[in-house]
Design an enzyme around this catalytic site. Structure first.
Site, short mmCIF file in Angstrom:
data_model
loop_
_atom_site.label_atom_id
_atom_site.label_comp_id
_atom_site.label_asym_id
_atom_site.label_seq_id
_atom_site.Cartn_x
_atom_site.Cartn_y
_atom_site.Cartn_z
NE ARG A 78 36.66 -26.03 -16.22
CZ ARG A 78 37.78 -26.00 -15.49
NH1 ARG A 78 38.81 -26.75 -15.81
NH2 ARG A 78 37.87 -25.23 -14.43
CG HIS A 114 41.21 -21.34 -14.34
ND1 HIS A 114 40.72 -22.51 -14.87
CD2 HIS A 114 42.47 -21.63 -13.95
CE1 HIS A 114 41.66 -23.46 -14.81
NE2 HIS A 114 42.74 -22.95 -14.25
CD GLU A 126 42.89 -27.25 -9.70
OE1 GLU A 126 43.93 -26.69 -9.35
OE2 GLU A 126 42.89 -28.27 -10.41
CG ASN A 143 40.12 -29.52 -12.29
OD1 ASN A 143 39.14 -29.79 -12.99
ND2 ASN A 143 40.62 -28.30 -12.17
CE1 TYR A 173 46.07 -32.13 -15.27
CE2 TYR A 173 44.99 -31.24 -13.32
CZ TYR A 173 45.26 -31.17 -14.68
OH TYR A 173 44.70 -30.19 -15.45
CD GLU A 185 42.03 -28.01 -14.95
OE1 GLU A 185 43.14 -28.37 -14.50
OE2 GLU A 185 41.58 -26.87 -14.82
C1 FCB Z 1 45.39 -27.34 -12.63
C2 FCB Z 1 44.95 -25.98 -13.14
C3 FCB Z 1 45.18 -25.76 -14.61
C4 FCB Z 1 46.52 -26.33 -15.05
C5 FCB Z 1 46.67 -27.76 -14.58
C6 FCB Z 1 47.95 -28.41 -15.03
O1 FCB Z 1 45.61 -27.29 -11.27
O2 FCB Z 1 43.58 -25.80 -12.88
O3 FCB Z 1 45.08 -24.39 -14.88
O4 FCB Z 1 47.53 -25.53 -14.60
O5 FCB Z 1 46.59 -27.81 -13.19
#
Ligand code: FCB
Length: 441
Positions: free
Chosen positions: A77, A121, A166, A292, A294, A346
């Site tokens: 990607r 992006h 995002e 995405n 985390y 992500e």
């Molecule tokens: C996301 C972004 C990516 C990177 C990660 C850690 O929010 O899309 O570019 O910065 O965080």
């Protein structure tokens, strides 16, 4: 030891973004982006660096593709820098910029790696920002024009297209809290940007399908689950409210055709201007959605969003590691909305890496983070969530926006002095996951 098997066609990949890796910020006719301007302005980037060179991927992409091949990636990607294609964001095409993505695409295909493309992006053309940026409704159609240019050139070889990465971060970090380019601080404007990005997304979807109705089109959203701090009904209500006013900002309009009522109420006088026809444009059917994720939010009725959960592990970003919350969030969005197939576009973690005397990077914590999240994805799939693929953030260490080069997310280490690449233990391990299509429990 038992292992969890993934479906045969599961698309294992890794992700990147143009500004974070390419460098070559003013080469071959590229125009200035808001991230060029922002990083060139003192005090915006914590380590005073810029993305001028970054990982020099613009010149080293053949080497990076060889690494992808070594890891065994099935997909990659990447995003396109709009100002390489149209230096001022509109008007004539800068052919050398388009040629670059053409070469990149062909090199990926030659390596048997599926290109998975993001049209935007965050590196918005500075010239368009000077004309009002995403606040100015007249600018929205330029995004659709730009999208069509790329689809016309690459649509014969790239099947899956995403409009924005995002959009919430573009709006909040760029226009409300000034953490990101263009560095504005105006919540009312940010709310208009949220809506305008959705309109631009709708126009781009039409433009892409206008060129080739057979392509798959989607968008990438950031979704972090919102868990209550306790079983107390007040905490549960607070977590639900938090979710409804933040994490539904895009899911709701895209998949129901209207904004969440609690979000509208929270916006109060800052409600954006919505024109007739907008919501139908925004909620056109998509072929997939990229998620995405985390970490998670933990919400208390009395204290709001909690920064530290006792006993939890945190990454270098200050983000809690909580893989079960990933599954819960996926199950929730699948239950609340009629979603198309999902790609995890992500997921990953930043930790301090040490190069040991043998030249290796034994990044056990990153490896363990990935392993835990893979298992939770598989469980979510067993719960009925249609997840078709997964992209680690990120292939290589790179320029982490306002944190500069201080946060390393890569499966591959980059020595920024020499541009030497070294596959970390997590990258070697990911390679075995892809080869066996399974993860050990
Ligand atoms: C996301 C972004 C990516 C990177 C990660 C850690 O929010 O899309 O570019 O910065 O965080």
């Amino acid at each position: 030891m038992t292992s969890m098997k993934f479906p045969t066609n599961f698309l294992w990949g890794a992700a990147s973004a143009a500004y974070q890796i390419e460098g070559a910020w003013n080469e071959d006719g590229k125009g200035e982006s808001i991230w060029d301007r922002f990083s060139h302005t003192p005090d915006h980037i914590s380590d005073k660096t810029t993305g001028d060179v970054a990982c020099d991927h613009y010149h080293r992409y053949p080497e990076d593709i060889a690494i992808m091949r070594k890891i065994g990636l099935k997909a990659y990607r990447f995003s396109v820098a709009w100002s390489r294609i149209q230096p001022t964001g509109r008007g004539p095409v800068n052919l050398p910029g388009l040629d670059y993505y053409d070469r990149l695409t062909d090199a990926l295909l030659a390596a048997n790696i599926e290109p998975f493309i993001t049209l935007h992006h965050w590196d918005y053309p500075q010239a368009l920002f000077d004309q009002g940026g995403w606040v100015n409704r007249d600018n929205l159609a330029y995004f659709a024009d730009y999208s069509a240019i790329i689809v016309k050139r690459l649509g014969d070889r790239i099947r899956r297209w995403t409009t924005f990465n995002e959009p919430g971060v573009i709006a909040w970090n760029g226009y409300a809290n000034a953490e990101h380019a263009p560095g504005e601080r105006d919540e009312k404007k940010a709310r208009q940007v949220i809506h305008n990005l959705m309109v631009a997304h709708g126009l781009a979807v039409q433009a892409i399908r206008g060129v080739d109705p057979g392509l798959e089109v989607g968008i990438v959203l950031s979704e972090w689950g919102a868990d209550p701090a306790s079983d107390d009904p007040a905490d549960i209500a607070a977590a639900n409210r938090f979710w409804n006013i933040t994490e539904t900002a895009f899911l709701h309009p895209l998949f129901t055709g209207h904004y969440h009522p609690e979000m509208i109420e929270a916006a109060g006088a800052d409600l954006p201007e919505i024109k007739s026809g907008d919501m139908a444009l925004i909620s056109q059917k998509l072929d997939f959605v990229g998620i995405n994720s985390y970490s998670r939010h933990v919400i208390s009725a009395t204290k709001g969003r909690l920064e530290k959960i006792p006993g939890s592990e945190y990454t270098e970003m200050g983000w809690e590691v909580c893989a079960p919350a990933f599954r819960r969030m996926l199950v929730k969005i699948n239950r609340d909305y009629h979603l198309p197939p999902i790609y995890i576009t992500e997921n990953g973690s930043a930790f301090v890496d040490v190069v040991t005397p043998d030249g290796k990077i034994h990044d056990e914590r990153r490896l363990d983070y990935l392993r835990q999240h893979f298992l939770q994805i598989r469980l979510a799939m067993q719960d009925g969530v249609d997840i078709r693929g997964y992209f680690v953030w990120s292939l290589t260490d790179n320029f982490e926006w306002a944190h500069g080069f201080t946060k390393r997310f890569g499966l591959v280490r980059v020595d920024y002095d020499t541009q030497q690449r070294t596959i970390k233990d997590s990258g070697e391990w990911y390679s075995s996951v892809i080869a066996t299509n399974s993860v050990e429990e």
